[in-house]
Design an enzyme around this catalytic site. Structure first.
Site, PDB file in Angstrom:
ATOM      1  N   LYS A  79       0.838  -1.212   0.000  1.00  0.00           N
ATOM      2  CA  LYS A  79       0.000   0.000   0.000  1.00  0.00           C
ATOM      3  C   LYS A  79       0.867   1.253   0.000  1.00  0.00           C
ATOM      4  O   LYS A  79       0.433   2.317  -0.407  1.00  0.00           O
ATOM      5  CB  LYS A  79      -0.891  -0.095   1.227  1.00  0.00           C
ATOM      6  N   ASP A  80       2.126   1.109   0.436  1.00  0.00           N
ATOM      7  CA  ASP A  80       3.017   2.276   0.501  1.00  0.00           C
ATOM      8  C   ASP A  80       3.929   2.395  -0.711  1.00  0.00           C
ATOM      9  O   ASP A  80       4.770   3.288  -0.766  1.00  0.00           O
ATOM     10  CB  ASP A  80       3.908   2.176   1.757  1.00  0.00           C
ATOM     11  N   ARG A 127      -8.197   8.541   1.574  1.00  0.00           N
ATOM     12  CA  ARG A 127      -9.202   7.520   1.263  1.00  0.00           C
ATOM     13  C   ARG A 127     -10.167   7.352   2.443  1.00  0.00           C
ATOM     14  O   ARG A 127     -11.386   7.370   2.271  1.00  0.00           O
ATOM     15  CB  ARG A 127      -8.534   6.174   0.961  1.00  0.00           C
ATOM     16  N   ARG A 128      -9.619   7.234   3.622  1.00  0.00           N
ATOM     17  CA  ARG A 128     -10.483   7.050   4.796  1.00  0.00           C
ATOM     18  C   ARG A 128     -11.342   8.309   5.041  1.00  0.00           C
ATOM     19  O   ARG A 128     -12.497   8.216   5.412  1.00  0.00           O
ATOM     20  CB  ARG A 128      -9.636   6.701   6.031  1.00  0.00           C
ATOM     21  N   ARG A 145      -0.803  11.080  12.351  1.00  0.00           N
ATOM     22  CA  ARG A 145       0.444  10.619  11.740  1.00  0.00           C
ATOM     23  C   ARG A 145       1.259   9.829  12.756  1.00  0.00           C
ATOM     24  O   ARG A 145       0.917   9.772  13.932  1.00  0.00           O
ATOM     25  CB  ARG A 145       1.299  11.806  11.258  1.00  0.00           C
ATOM     26  N   ARG A 151       0.201   6.279  17.051  1.00  0.00           N
ATOM     27  CA  ARG A 151      -1.223   6.547  16.781  1.00  0.00           C
ATOM     28  C   ARG A 151      -2.092   6.029  17.924  1.00  0.00           C
ATOM     29  O   ARG A 151      -3.019   6.707  18.369  1.00  0.00           O
ATOM     30  CB  ARG A 151      -1.636   5.873  15.461  1.00  0.00           C
ATOM     31  N   CYS A 238       0.245   7.031  -3.905  1.00  0.00           N
ATOM     32  CA  CYS A 238      -0.348   6.191  -2.845  1.00  0.00           C
ATOM     33  C   CYS A 238      -1.231   7.037  -1.937  1.00  0.00           C
ATOM     34  O   CYS A 238      -1.941   6.498  -1.100  1.00  0.00           O
ATOM     35  CB  CYS A 238       0.753   5.583  -1.992  1.00  0.00           C
TER      36      CYS A 238
END
Ligand SMILES: NCc1[nH]cc(CCC(=O)O)c1CC(=O)O
Length: 300
Positions: A79-80, A127-128, A145, A151, A238
């Site tokens: 994904k990265d 996206r979220r 971040r 997090r 991405c």
């Protein structure tokens, strides 16, 4: 086989992923060492990555180590990884996917629906943001971040009512107990490649391709190829407000994608396609078809 060196970031999740590959290679009789490094993406914590060049910032330094011969392979969360690798590099292996879904993490509420009006939700994923806003336009979505532990600490310090994280990262680190609920993909469509690990090598290292081939998971690779082709067809970064997720039933691949305007209130654009897919090129063509549909509908 001469000893293998794995280039890896030094976040707990990246190290878990690198050690996972290390143990698989050691089971095949290889001697493996890790070369840890910090990337720009790890250092820039005060800004959302989409403002500073996207998630390729998690990859560049690892590729330099490959190029300079200080490492043989780099292990990434796919994904990265930018949709197009730089000249001279290739993906030698995509491994079996962990849970690709997003997780709802909170100390006070059990689900997105249980959140009170105007609750504060933490995520830095565009996206979220667009997917959450489509369901709960009242929420106050704040940037989040840092690595996974950071997090979670920010959540525990009371900075948010809930945060959204990838289930894969939590499960890999033995933190599944922090998951209050997992979003089904039709509620929160995952990012392209979410939950899947990719191994990058310098092009031409056929010795490594041969060594890594048995670790590849074909159905994951086909799904991720279709998902990444959607992203590539929309610019390839991405850190876009784009979700793309494919599933394979037998030889039929079903691909779903959604794109939203991060600042706007326009409804999400959605597109789906399915087809009998026999190889990576066919999977990518399906992704290109979905990207074209989204572009025609206004995605950019
Ligand atoms: N840079 C964020 C990132 N990249 C990969 C994962 C999760 C692991 C994966 O998708 O394989 C995460 C954490 C998250 O989205 O919560």
């Amino acid at each position: 086989m001469s000893p293998i060196t794995i280039a890896t970031r030094e976040s707990r999740l990246a190290l878990w992923q690198a050690h996972h590959v290390k143990s698989l290679l050691e089971q095949r009789g290889c001697q493996v060492t890790l070369l840890g490094m910090t990337t720009k993406g790890d250092e820039i914590l005060d800004r959302t990555l989409s403002k500073v060049g996207g998630k390729g910032l998690f990859v560049k330094e690892l590729e330099v180590a490959l190029e300079e011969g200080r490492a043989d392979i780099a292990v990434h969360s796919l994904k990265d990884v930018p949709m197009d690798l730089p000249e001279g590099f290739e993906l030698a292996c995509v491994m079996e996917r962990e849970d690709p879904r997003d997780a709802f993490v909170s100390n006070k509420y059990d689900s997105l629906q249980a959140l009170p009006q105007g609750a504060v939700v933490g995520t830095s994923s565009l996206r979220r943001v667009v997917l959450l806003r489509a369901q709960r336009p009242d929420l106050k979505i704040e940037p989040l971040r840092g690595n996974l532990d950071t997090r979670l600490r920010k959540l525990d310090d009371g900075q948010y009512d809930a945060i959204i994280l990838a289930a894969a990262g939590l499960k890999r680190l033995g933190l599944a107990s922090r998951i209050r609920g997992v979003f089904e993909t039709d509620q929160m469509l995952p990012a392209a490649g979410q939950g899947a690990l990719g191994i990058e090598i310098r092009a031409g290292r056929d010795d490594l391709k041969q060594l890594l081939a048995p670790m590849a998971h074909q159905s994951t690779w086909l799904c991720v190829a279709a998902e990444r082709a959607v992203s590539r067809g929309l610019g390839g970064s991405c850190s876009m407000p784009l979700a793309a997720h494919a599933t394979l039933a037998g030889e039929v691949l079903q691909l779903r994608a959604a794109w939203g305007e991060p600042e706007g209130t326009a409804p999400l654009l959605r597109s789906t396609a399915s087809g009998t897919i026999a190889d990576i090129d066919a999977a990518a063509r399906l992704g290109e078809q979905v990207a074209a549909q989204l572009r025609a509908a206004g995605a950019h």
